[in-house]
Each structure stands twice: as structure tokens, then as C-alpha cells.
Design a protein around this motif. Structure first.
Motif, PDB file in Angstrom:
ATOM      1  N   GLN A  37       0.814  -1.215   0.000  1.00  0.00           N
ATOM      2  CA  GLN A  37       0.000   0.000   0.000  1.00  0.00           C
ATOM      3  C   GLN A  37       0.852   1.271   0.000  1.00  0.00           C
ATOM      4  OE1 GLN A  37      -3.007  -0.197   3.055  1.00  0.00           O
ATOM      5  NE2 GLN A  37      -3.739  -2.203   2.410  1.00  0.00           N
ATOM      6  N   ARG A  38       2.063   1.194  -0.541  1.00  0.00           N
ATOM      7  CA  ARG A  38       2.918   2.375  -0.737  1.00  0.00           C
ATOM      8  C   ARG A  38       2.734   2.812  -2.193  1.00  0.00           C
ATOM      9  NH1 ARG A  38       7.965   1.545  -0.733  1.00  0.00           N
ATOM     10  NH2 ARG A  38       7.988  -0.742  -0.813  1.00  0.00           N
ATOM     11  N   TYR A  39       1.590   3.435  -2.436  1.00  0.00           N
ATOM     12  CA  TYR A  39       1.173   3.684  -3.814  1.00  0.00           C
ATOM     13  C   TYR A  39       2.032   4.737  -4.517  1.00  0.00           C
ATOM     14  CZ  TYR A  39      -2.813   1.049  -2.115  1.00  0.00           C
ATOM     15  OH  TYR A  39      -3.598   0.075  -1.572  1.00  0.00           O
ATOM     16  N   GLY A  40       2.540   5.706  -3.767  1.00  0.00           N
ATOM     17  CA  GLY A  40       3.419   6.696  -4.372  1.00  0.00           C
ATOM     18  C   GLY A  40       4.698   6.063  -4.900  1.00  0.00           C
ATOM     19  N   ALA A  41       5.279   5.166  -4.108  1.00  0.00           N
ATOM     20  CA  ALA A  41       6.488   4.461  -4.532  1.00  0.00           C
ATOM     21  C   ALA A  41       6.192   3.540  -5.716  1.00  0.00           C
ATOM     22  CB  ALA A  41       7.063   3.659  -3.363  1.00  0.00           C
ATOM     23  N   ALA A  42       5.050   2.882  -5.672  1.00  0.00           N
ATOM     24  CA  ALA A  42       4.665   1.999  -6.780  1.00  0.00           C
ATOM     25  C   ALA A  42       4.499   2.802  -8.067  1.00  0.00           C
ATOM     26  CB  ALA A  42       3.361   1.277  -6.440  1.00  0.00           C
ATOM     27  N   GLU A  43       3.872   3.965  -7.963  1.00  0.00           N
ATOM     28  CA  GLU A  43       3.687   4.826  -9.136  1.00  0.00           C
ATOM     29  C   GLU A  43       5.031   5.188  -9.762  1.00  0.00           C
ATOM     30  OE1 GLU A  43       2.364   9.444 -10.050  1.00  0.00           O
ATOM     31  OE2 GLU A  43       1.568   8.436  -8.275  1.00  0.00           O
ATOM     32  N   ALA A  44       5.998   5.535  -8.923  1.00  0.00           N
ATOM     33  CA  ALA A  44       7.327   5.913  -9.426  1.00  0.00           C
ATOM     34  C   ALA A  44       7.994   4.754 -10.164  1.00  0.00           C
ATOM     35  CB  ALA A  44       8.204   6.386  -8.271  1.00  0.00           C
ATOM     36  N   GLU A  45       7.849   3.539  -9.631  1.00  0.00           N
ATOM     37  CA  GLU A  45       8.478   2.375 -10.258  1.00  0.00           C
ATOM     38  C   GLU A  45       7.815   2.026 -11.594  1.00  0.00           C
ATOM     39  OE1 GLU A  45      11.220   0.817  -9.422  1.00  0.00           O
ATOM     40  OE2 GLU A  45      11.501   2.132  -7.679  1.00  0.00           O
ATOM     41  N   TYR A  46       6.500   2.088 -11.633  1.00  0.00           N
ATOM     42  CA  TYR A  46       5.806   1.771 -12.887  1.00  0.00           C
ATOM     43  C   TYR A  46       6.126   2.804 -13.960  1.00  0.00           C
ATOM     44  CZ  TYR A  46       3.057  -1.507 -10.071  1.00  0.00           C
ATOM     45  OH  TYR A  46       2.667  -2.540  -9.248  1.00  0.00           O
ATOM     46  N   ASN A  47       6.229   4.065 -13.558  1.00  0.00           N
ATOM     47  CA  ASN A  47       6.611   5.102 -14.518  1.00  0.00           C
ATOM     48  C   ASN A  47       8.040   4.878 -15.027  1.00  0.00           C
ATOM     49  OD1 ASN A  47       4.461   6.967 -15.037  1.00  0.00           O
ATOM     50  ND2 ASN A  47       4.608   7.677 -12.926  1.00  0.00           N
ATOM     51  N   LYS A  48       8.896   4.402 -14.130  1.00  0.00           N
ATOM     52  CA  LYS A  48      10.264   4.090 -14.529  1.00  0.00           C
ATOM     53  C   LYS A  48      10.279   2.974 -15.575  1.00  0.00           C
ATOM     54  CE  LYS A  48      13.185   3.723 -11.157  1.00  0.00           C
ATOM     55  NZ  LYS A  48      13.934   3.135 -10.010  1.00  0.00           N
ATOM     56  N   ALA A  49       9.433   1.972 -15.352  1.00  0.00           N
ATOM     57  CA  ALA A  49       9.347   0.864 -16.301  1.00  0.00           C
ATOM     58  C   ALA A  49       8.831   1.347 -17.654  1.00  0.00           C
ATOM     59  CB  ALA A  49       8.443  -0.232 -15.743  1.00  0.00           C
ATOM     60  N   LEU A  50       7.818   2.203 -17.633  1.00  0.00           N
ATOM     61  CA  LEU A  50       7.244   2.704 -18.881  1.00  0.00           C
ATOM     62  C   LEU A  50       8.194   3.646 -19.607  1.00  0.00           C
ATOM     63  CD1 LEU A  50       3.569   3.284 -17.702  1.00  0.00           C
ATOM     64  CD2 LEU A  50       4.356   1.628 -19.411  1.00  0.00           C
ATOM     65  N   LYS A  51       9.064   4.304 -18.865  1.00  0.00           N
ATOM     66  CA  LYS A  51      10.063   5.162 -19.504  1.00  0.00           C
ATOM     67  C   LYS A  51      11.039   4.309 -20.306  1.00  0.00           C
ATOM     68  CE  LYS A  51      13.350   8.883 -18.517  1.00  0.00           C
ATOM     69  NZ  LYS A  51      13.981   9.716 -17.457  1.00  0.00           N
ATOM     70  N   GLU A  52      11.351   3.135 -19.785  1.00  0.00           N
ATOM     71  CA  GLU A  52      12.234   2.214 -20.505  1.00  0.00           C
ATOM     72  C   GLU A  52      11.494   1.526 -21.654  1.00  0.00           C
ATOM     73  OE1 GLU A  52      15.405   1.585 -20.266  1.00  0.00           O
ATOM     74  OE2 GLU A  52      15.844   2.864 -18.539  1.00  0.00           O
ATOM     75  N   ASN A  53      10.214   1.199 -21.403  1.00  0.00           N
ATOM     76  CA  ASN A  53       9.428   0.495 -22.415  1.00  0.00           C
ATOM     77  C   ASN A  53       7.979   0.955 -22.324  1.00  0.00           C
ATOM     78  OD1 ASN A  53       8.238  -1.230 -24.232  1.00  0.00           O
ATOM     79  ND2 ASN A  53       8.455  -3.058 -22.955  1.00  0.00           N
ATOM     80  N   ALA A  54       7.600   1.896 -23.193  1.00  0.00           N
ATOM     81  CA  ALA A  54       6.248   2.458 -23.172  1.00  0.00           C
ATOM     82  C   ALA A  54       5.194   1.422 -23.522  1.00  0.00           C
ATOM     83  CB  ALA A  54       6.154   3.634 -24.139  1.00  0.00           C
ATOM     84  N   GLY A  55       5.621   0.271 -24.039  1.00  0.00           N
ATOM     85  CA  GLY A  55       4.673  -0.767 -24.420  1.00  0.00           C
ATOM     86  C   GLY A  55       4.494  -1.849 -23.381  1.00  0.00           C
ATOM     87  N   SER A  56       4.996  -1.629 -22.167  1.00  0.00           N
ATOM     88  CA  SER A  56       4.847  -2.632 -21.113  1.00  0.00           C
ATOM     89  C   SER A  56       3.400  -2.673 -20.628  1.00  0.00           C
ATOM     90  CB  SER A  56       5.779  -2.313 -19.934  1.00  0.00           C
ATOM     91  OG  SER A  56       5.535  -3.192 -18.852  1.00  0.00           O
ATOM     92  N   LYS A  57       2.696  -3.748 -20.939  1.00  0.00           N
ATOM     93  CA  LYS A  57       1.288  -3.871 -20.564  1.00  0.00           C
ATOM     94  C   LYS A  57       1.116  -3.928 -19.047  1.00  0.00           C
ATOM     95  CE  LYS A  57       0.222  -6.476 -24.786  1.00  0.00           C
ATOM     96  NZ  LYS A  57      -0.288  -7.765 -25.326  1.00  0.00           N
ATOM     97  N   GLU A  58       1.958  -4.730 -18.409  1.00  0.00           N
ATOM     98  CA  GLU A  58       1.820  -4.895 -16.961  1.00  0.00           C
ATOM     99  C   GLU A  58       2.060  -3.588 -16.231  1.00  0.00           C
ATOM    100  OE1 GLU A  58       3.510  -7.719 -13.305  1.00  0.00           O
ATOM    101  OE2 GLU A  58       4.399  -7.838 -15.309  1.00  0.00           O
ATOM    102  N   ALA A  59       3.093  -2.848 -16.654  1.00  0.00           N
ATOM    103  CA  ALA A  59       3.394  -1.572 -15.999  1.00  0.00           C
ATOM    104  C   ALA A  59       2.253  -0.585 -16.192  1.00  0.00           C
ATOM    105  CB  ALA A  59       4.696  -0.999 -16.544  1.00  0.00           C
ATOM    106  N   SER A  60       1.679  -0.557 -17.393  1.00  0.00           N
ATOM    107  CA  SER A  60       0.594   0.379 -17.679  1.00  0.00           C
ATOM    108  C   SER A  60      -0.648   0.059 -16.852  1.00  0.00           C
ATOM    109  CB  SER A  60       0.248   0.337 -19.171  1.00  0.00           C
ATOM    110  OG  SER A  60      -0.841   1.168 -19.465  1.00  0.00           O
ATOM    111  N   PHE A  61      -1.064  -1.203 -16.839  1.00  0.00           N
ATOM    112  CA  PHE A  61      -2.263  -1.590 -16.097  1.00  0.00           C
ATOM    113  C   PHE A  61      -2.083  -1.337 -14.599  1.00  0.00           C
ATOM    114  CE2 PHE A  61      -5.050  -4.637 -13.958  1.00  0.00           C
ATOM    115  CZ  PHE A  61      -6.258  -4.398 -14.603  1.00  0.00           C
ATOM    116  N   ASN A  62      -0.921  -1.703 -14.073  1.00  0.00           N
ATOM    117  CA  ASN A  62      -0.675  -1.526 -12.648  1.00  0.00           C
ATOM    118  C   ASN A  62      -0.555  -0.051 -12.273  1.00  0.00           C
ATOM    119  OD1 ASN A  62      -0.690  -4.266 -12.564  1.00  0.00           O
ATOM    120  ND2 ASN A  62       1.478  -4.528 -12.111  1.00  0.00           N
ATOM    121  N   LEU A  63       0.004   0.758 -13.190  1.00  0.00           N
ATOM    122  CA  LEU A  63       0.089   2.197 -12.932  1.00  0.00           C
ATOM    123  C   LEU A  63      -1.316   2.795 -12.846  1.00  0.00           C
ATOM    124  CD1 LEU A  63       1.648   4.848 -12.650  1.00  0.00           C
ATOM    125  CD2 LEU A  63       1.736   4.980 -15.151  1.00  0.00           C
ATOM    126  N   ALA A  64      -2.210   2.369 -13.731  1.00  0.00           N
ATOM    127  CA  ALA A  64      -3.586   2.858 -13.683  1.00  0.00           C
ATOM    128  C   ALA A  64      -4.246   2.501 -12.354  1.00  0.00           C
ATOM    129  CB  ALA A  64      -4.386   2.275 -14.852  1.00  0.00           C
TER     130      ALA A  64
END
Length: 261
Positions: A37-64
Motif C-alpha cells: 500500500q505504498r502507492y506513491g512508490a509503486a507509481e514511481a516504479e511503474y513510470n520508470k518501467a514505462l520510460k524504458e518500455n512504453a509498451g509494457s502492458k503490466e506496468a501500464s495496467f498496474n500504474l492505472a
């Protein structure tokens, strides 16, 4: 020349593999933060993943989902829409995204009352956005069910939202009729003396009925949202239990491997 091309290709492959590893690492770290439940930290990590690969489905869904947990409704809707541009094969996952969008629109509806500008007398101003969010919630649930007709939770949410929309339409019709009746009544009242001890003003009765209808709609929303939150809690608990079982199994395997025969 061929040797140079081979070296360039090898470097490109190496860079690609390294980037994929960074994406997987960021997503895993984000998942751990999300489960804690550390959603701010999770948001930062998912954005980091999408910066490396904007097509990452898992990162996008989890970021939403992370935006949703932080009550960032517009950001959540935008990211769910982005996810749906990436996922076009797995209908179950696409359905889940649409269902989550329906929940998000419903959350926006539930928060409108506090955000609406106030008129004189403390009454909230009515606007088109309220009906729009309900309608968009209904449309999102319908899209989810087209992809996954077996999703009974979404089907229930859709039925409740459809009833809320119908109730609001009926309320608007009644309100127009009441306004016409009130105008006629006002004309009659001008020719009569008002008795202070008379029974309760019928206008007040109508106003109370409208308030009761609004309260019923609000209660319906809260029922859906409570069911959604309970389902999320149950899911998190199942994840925790699965991880605990996995750790227990690993410990038992290690003990068997290290046992002195």
C-alpha cells in the motif's frame, strides 16, 4: 564490413536485454510497493518501467490501478485507455480494464457532491457532468461485459448504475411537472391569505422527496464502492496467503536439500 555489422547487432541485442531486465525489475519493485500500500512508490516504479518500455502492458495496467488507489481519477482513466491501446489479445484483461474504468467513473460521481459549486441557500448546483459520469460508467461496464460476459460483479454494478440513471431521468421529469404545478399554485396563493398554522407546505414535501431520491442514489453508489473495496481487500489477502505458502514451501525444500542423510 560484416564484422562491424555483427558487432553493432550484438551491442543492440545486449542493450535491449539490459533494458528488459530493468523494466522487469521496476515492475517487480512496483508490485511489492503496491501490495504494501505504498502507492506513491509503486507509481514511481511503474513510470520508470514505462520510460524504458512504453509498451509494457503490466506496468501500464498496474500504474492505472495505482492512480486509482490514490484517487487520481483522471490519470487513472487516461492510463487505462493507454493500456487498452496495448492489449488487444487477452479479452479477460481488456474486460478488467473496462470494468476498472467503470469503477473510476463511479468514484468521480461519488466525489462530485463535494466539488459542485454551491448556490444560495447551500443547495448544490446541478450540472451535466453528474449524468455524464454515470453514463460513462454504464458504457464502460457494458464494454467489459461484451468481452467477458461471465463477470457477475460487473453485471451487478451495471444494473445498479442503470437504475440510478433511470431514477435521475424520472426525477428530472417530475421536477419539470412540479415546477409547472408550483407556478399554478403560486398564482392561486396570491389570491388567498396564507394561514401560518396550516399543514406542511406541499412544496416542502416535494423538496424532501427529491432529497430522499438523491440520498438513495448516493446510497447505491456507496454500496457498489464498498463492494469494490471489499473485493480489493479479499484479493490482497489471497496474494498475501499465496506468498506465505510459497515462502513456506521454499523453506521446506531448503530443509530437505540441506538435510544430513
Amino acid at each position: 564490413m560484416k564484422k562491424i555489422l555483427f558487432i553493432i547487432l550484438l551491442i543492440s541485442i545486449t542493450i535491449s536485454i539490459s533494458a528488459q531486465k530493468q523494466v522487469r525489475k521496476a515492475v517487480r519493485t512496483g508490485n511489492r510497493a503496491y501490495n504494501e500500500q505504498r502507492y506513491g512508490a509503486a507509481e514511481a516504479e511503474y513510470n520508470k518501467a514505462l520510460k524504458e518500455n512504453a509498451g509494457s502492458k503490466e506496468a501500464s495496467f498496474n500504474l492505472a490501478n495505482t492512480y486509482y488507489k490514490q484517487q487520481k481519477w483522471d490519470e487513472a482513466l487516461k492510463e487505462y485507455q493507454h493500456y487498452l491501446t496495448l492489449e488487444n489479445e487477452d479479452e479477460t484483461k481488456m474486460s478488467a480494464a473496462w470494468s476498472n474504468m467503470g469503477n473510476t467513473f463511479l468514484k468521480k460521481k461519488a466525489n462530485e457532491k463535494a466539488q459542485q459549486p454551491m448556490m444560495q441557500g447551500g443547495q448544490p448546483q446541478q450540472g451535466g457532468q453528474q449524468a455524464d459520469n454515470l453514463k460513462m460508467s454504464m458504457d464502460a461496464y457494458k464494454n467489459a461485459l461484451r468481452l467477458n460476459p461471465k463477470d457477475e460483479e460487473t453485471r451487478y454494478n451495471l444494473a445498479v448504475v442503470q437504475k440510478m440513471i433511470k431514477d435521475k431521468e424520472d426525477q428530472d421529469k417530475d421536477q419539470n411537472k412540479d415546477q409547472n404545478k408550483d407556478q399554478k399554485q403560486d398564482q392561486k396563493d396570491q389570491n388567498k391569505d396564507q394561514n401560518k398554522d396550516q399543514d406542511k407546505d406541499p412544496k416542502q414535501d416535494k423538496q424532501d422527496q427529491k432529497q430522499d431520491q438523491n440520498q438513495m442514489s448516493q446510497d447505491n453508489i456507496q454500496q457498489i464502492l464498498q463492494a469494490i473495496e471489499q473485493d480489493e481487500k479479499d484479493t490482497q489477502e489471497r496474494v498475501k496467503q499465496a506468498k506465505a505458502q510459497e515462502r513456506k514451501q521454499k523453506n521446506e525444500n531448503n530443509k530437505r536439500q540441506n538435510k544430513d542423510w
